[in-house]
Design a protein around this motif. Sequence first.
Motif, short mmCIF file in Angstrom:
data_model
loop_
_atom_site.label_atom_id
_atom_site.label_comp_id
_atom_site.label_asym_id
_atom_site.label_seq_id
_atom_site.Cartn_x
_atom_site.Cartn_y
_atom_site.Cartn_z
N SER A 97 0.84 -1.20 0.00
CA SER A 97 0.00 0.00 0.00
C SER A 97 0.87 1.25 0.00
O SER A 97 1.78 1.38 0.83
CB SER A 97 -0.90 0.00 1.24
N LEU A 98 0.60 2.16 -0.93
CA LEU A 98 1.34 3.42 -1.01
C LEU A 98 0.37 4.56 -1.28
O LEU A 98 -0.53 4.44 -2.12
CB LEU A 98 2.38 3.36 -2.15
N ALA A 99 0.54 5.66 -0.55
CA ALA A 99 -0.27 6.86 -0.76
C ALA A 99 0.66 8.07 -0.83
O ALA A 99 1.76 8.06 -0.25
CB ALA A 99 -1.30 7.04 0.34
N TYR A 100 0.19 9.10 -1.50
CA TYR A 100 0.91 10.37 -1.56
C TYR A 100 0.00 11.46 -1.04
O TYR A 100 -1.16 11.58 -1.46
CB TYR A 100 1.33 10.70 -3.00
N ALA A 101 0.51 12.25 -0.07
CA ALA A 101 -0.31 13.31 0.54
C ALA A 101 0.43 14.63 0.53
O ALA A 101 1.67 14.68 0.63
CB ALA A 101 -0.68 12.93 1.97
N GLU A 102 -0.32 15.71 0.41
CA GLU A 102 0.19 17.08 0.54
C GLU A 102 -0.72 17.84 1.49
O GLU A 102 -1.94 17.75 1.37
CB GLU A 102 0.23 17.80 -0.82
N HIS A 103 -0.13 18.58 2.43
CA HIS A 103 -0.89 19.38 3.39
C HIS A 103 -1.96 18.55 4.10
O HIS A 103 -3.07 19.03 4.37
CB HIS A 103 -1.52 20.59 2.69
N GLY A 104 -1.64 17.29 4.37
CA GLY A 104 -2.56 16.43 5.08
C GLY A 104 -3.71 15.90 4.25
O GLY A 104 -4.65 15.32 4.81
N THR A 105 -3.65 16.06 2.92
CA THR A 105 -4.70 15.55 2.03
C THR A 105 -4.11 14.48 1.12
O THR A 105 -3.08 14.71 0.47
CB THR A 105 -5.28 16.68 1.16
N ILE A 106 -4.75 13.33 1.07
CA ILE A 106 -4.27 12.24 0.21
C ILE A 106 -4.67 12.53 -1.24
O ILE A 106 -5.85 12.75 -1.53
CB ILE A 106 -4.86 10.89 0.66
N PRO A 228 -14.66 13.72 9.93
CA PRO A 228 -13.63 13.35 8.95
C PRO A 228 -12.55 12.48 9.57
O PRO A 228 -12.07 12.77 10.67
CB PRO A 228 -13.07 14.71 8.51
N ALA A 229 -12.19 11.41 8.90
CA ALA A 229 -11.19 10.50 9.42
C ALA A 229 -9.81 11.14 9.37
O ALA A 229 -9.49 11.90 8.46
CB ALA A 229 -11.18 9.20 8.62
N GLU A 230 -8.99 10.84 10.37
CA GLU A 230 -7.63 11.34 10.41
C GLU A 230 -6.78 10.64 9.35
O GLU A 230 -6.96 9.44 9.09
CB GLU A 230 -7.01 11.09 11.79
N VAL A 231 -5.83 11.38 8.78
CA VAL A 231 -4.91 10.79 7.80
C VAL A 231 -3.71 10.16 8.50
O VAL A 231 -3.25 9.09 8.11
CB VAL A 231 -4.44 11.86 6.78
N PHE A 232 -3.19 10.81 9.55
CA PHE A 232 -1.95 10.36 10.18
C PHE A 232 -2.21 9.80 11.57
O PHE A 232 -3.19 10.14 12.23
CB PHE A 232 -0.96 11.53 10.27
#
Length: 262
Positions: A97-106, A228-232
């Motif tokens: 599994s790999l994701a890319y996020a900027e400013h806390g947004t996937i 809203p679900a947390e990203v981190f």
Amino acid sequence: MIDSETISSLIQKASGFFRLDPADSAKAKGYGNYVTDADRGIESFLKEELQKRYPMVQFIGEEQDNSSLDLSAPVWILDPVDGTMNFIRDYAHSAISLAYAEHGTILHAWILDPYRKELFTAERGHGAFCNGRPIHVSSREHLKDSIVFCGTSPYHRELSSWYFSTMHAVFDSCQDIRRTASAVLDLAWTACGRADAYFEHVYSWDRAAGMLLVEEAGGRITDFHGNPAEVFGFAEIAAGTPAVLDELLPILQKEACPPVIL
């Protein structure tokens, strides 16, 4: 600019580490929590290749210390083998599994199931796909007609009583439940309609890519209270078709979760 096709190719190459014998390399990090040469190999390979192409992007990995990262900056979020115990036991239900996020947004997501040769991908605002074909959450509108994935957060046994009482309540209200031990595949399969909802407490690398897949497939992602679900970090997540999630959330809220010991 993220080149999704190139990254998909890198992930396919990294899946070659699944051919390693996990029984020869599995080492315990804690009770029921293991790391294998496949985990290390996939993380090392992808980290090296991604840093060559995107040197300014930080890296969150399950097998490293992430405490000093700036989470508001661009970041990769990787789980090299989600479902490590499945992998060790030759259960054939694990994924990269790999994701890319900027400013806390996937913004981008990739989940590769090397056993079924299924690559799930998503880009924010551009839909979700499996092997290049569009996917969508199921059309189920009621919990009573739904299959629900659930986890047990096995590294946090302080939650076990809440999980099993809640699973009983969910089971009494739905068609059936499933426990697969791979959070990212639970989310990917919810995104493509093989099940209708999912809930668990998991780490960011267990959920980030799957969160975007579900959203881009027309589903909804929240915490157990509809926020809203947390990203981190380690946090609760509920996912599913919007209508089914509306009926599932009150059951998840019925009994208060105990505090998590990190």
